[in-house]
Enzyme design. Structure first.
Site, short mmCIF file in Angstrom:
data_model
loop_
_atom_site.label_atom_id
_atom_site.label_comp_id
_atom_site.label_asym_id
_atom_site.label_seq_id
_atom_site.Cartn_x
_atom_site.Cartn_y
_atom_site.Cartn_z
N ALA A 33 35.39 42.79 65.60
CA ALA A 33 36.24 43.81 66.21
C ALA A 33 35.49 44.42 67.40
O ALA A 33 35.34 45.63 67.52
CB ALA A 33 36.65 44.87 65.20
N HIS A 38 29.75 47.36 71.59
CA HIS A 38 29.06 46.11 71.27
C HIS A 38 28.63 45.38 72.55
O HIS A 38 27.53 44.83 72.63
CB HIS A 38 29.97 45.19 70.46
CG HIS A 38 30.39 45.73 69.14
ND1 HIS A 38 31.68 46.11 68.87
CD2 HIS A 38 29.70 45.96 67.99
CE1 HIS A 38 31.78 46.53 67.63
NE2 HIS A 38 30.58 46.46 67.07
N GLN A 62 28.13 46.33 51.93
CA GLN A 62 27.87 47.67 52.45
C GLN A 62 29.10 48.56 52.46
O GLN A 62 29.04 49.71 52.90
CB GLN A 62 27.27 47.60 53.85
CG GLN A 62 28.22 47.16 54.96
CD GLN A 62 27.48 46.90 56.26
OE1 GLN A 62 26.69 45.96 56.38
NE2 GLN A 62 27.71 47.75 57.25
N GLN A 151 22.74 53.63 68.93
CA GLN A 151 22.22 54.89 68.42
C GLN A 151 23.29 55.70 67.69
O GLN A 151 22.96 56.64 66.95
CB GLN A 151 21.62 55.71 69.56
CG GLN A 151 20.88 56.96 69.15
CD GLN A 151 19.68 56.70 68.23
OE1 GLN A 151 19.06 55.65 68.33
NE2 GLN A 151 19.38 57.65 67.36
N GLN A 156 21.14 54.12 60.39
CA GLN A 156 20.99 52.68 60.21
C GLN A 156 19.82 52.14 61.02
O GLN A 156 19.05 51.30 60.55
CB GLN A 156 22.28 51.97 60.62
CG GLN A 156 22.20 50.45 60.58
CD GLN A 156 23.52 49.81 60.91
OE1 GLN A 156 24.36 49.58 60.04
NE2 GLN A 156 23.74 49.52 62.18
N SER A 188 34.03 53.11 68.46
CA SER A 188 33.97 52.58 67.10
C SER A 188 35.16 51.67 66.89
O SER A 188 36.24 51.90 67.44
CB SER A 188 33.99 53.72 66.07
OG SER A 188 34.20 53.22 64.76
#
Length: 292
Positions: A33, A38, A62, A151, A156, A188
């Site tokens: 996605a 990304h 997860q 970030q 994570q 996101s």
């Protein structure tokens, strides 16, 4: 650009690249996605490496909510086109059975505040067990010189960095700045699920971070007081955060005073969509060094 499904094929392609003199490998792990966030990681990897590998794997271990897993968007063809345009050389898109073969019985577990607070507390300990295990497997499969993370997922990044150091995995972890839309919302894959109204409400999250930073810039040193400022911004938008935390950026331990850099982290549901965001807030010049 090529798409491979198995570790064997992935390593063969990388061995051929190294034999051709393209020895430096950068890696961007994703769950697909793809969006501009990304692609910004891909561009960072492209600038520093001879070969860029991007993985697409929706990691079932997860997810703590079945609905979140089943609803996660899967769009490999569109992702491949975006990845190629951004400069990816090789996509690793394994099936779950390739990552977790029959009889798989190993979990990578990190203890302490890095995994037990914030997202760990909200989503359960299994979340970061799943993250650490799959990232370890991917890093070992790719053998990259550097791996690139956003970030926005600050916790994570800390977990992966600690894991790599503890296990001696020879991959440098690179944290890239949070990618944001023009209106300030952190990018996101979940943002597409926001209604127009909820998208507007969600902008209170980056506004809360900005309000906290402004309060500190104005001389406020009490974390409790700054918390109140940020919480008020969220409340005005009808958002009740799962957490609104002020923590040490390296250890994630809570802080009481804003006299050193502090990570402000927020998680909140806006409508049916769970969003996270964060910012490191710098203290007023001359106040560093006090006790937290």
């Amino acid at each position: 650009m090529k798409i491979v499904r198995t570790v064997q094929d992935l390593r063969r392609e990388l061995d051929e690249a190294r034999a051709d003199g393209r020895g430096r490998v950068g890696f961007v792990p994703t769950m697909g996605a793809l969006h501009e966030g990304h692609l910004s990681l891909v561009r960072a990897a492209r600038a520093e490496n001879d070969v860029v590998v991007l993985s697409i794997f929706v990691n079932p271990t997860q997810f703590t909510e079945a609905a979140d897993l089943s609803g996660y968007p899967r769009q490999e063809a569109a992702d491949a086109a975006l990845a190629e345009g951004a400069g990816v050389d090789l996509i690793f898109a394994p099936e779950a059975s390739e990552v977790y073969p029959s009889g798989f019985a190993t979990t990578v577990h990190l203890s302490g505040a890095l995994t037990e607070t914030l997202e760990g507390a909200a989503r359960g300990g299994a979340h970061f067990d799943g993250v650490a295990t799959v990232v370890a497997k991917l890093l070992l499969a790719v053998g990259a010189d550097a791996a690139y993370f956003g970030q926005k997922d600050a916790q994570q990044v800390l977990v992966v960095t600690r894991m790599v150091a503890d296990l001696g995995i020879p991959t440098r972890i690179v944290a890239c700045p949070t990618s944001r839309d023009d209106d300030g919302l952190a990018r996101s894959s979940r943002n597409v699920r926001l209604s127009a109204e909820d998208r507007t409400r969600a902008l209170a999250i980056p506004r809360a971070l900005a309000a906290a930073a402004a309060a500190v810039s104005g001389g406020e040193a009490s974390a409790e007081a700054v918390h109140g400022v940020a919480a008020a911004v969220l409340a005005d938008a009808g958002i009740e955060p799962e957490y609104l935390a002020f923590v040490d950026p390296a250890s994630l331990e809570p802080v009481r005073t804003m006299d050193a850099p502090v990570l402000c982290a927020i998680a909140a549901r806006v409508g049916e969509v769970r969003l996270i965001d964060n910012a490191v807030i710098e203290p007023v010049a001359g106040t560093e060094g006090g006790a937290a």
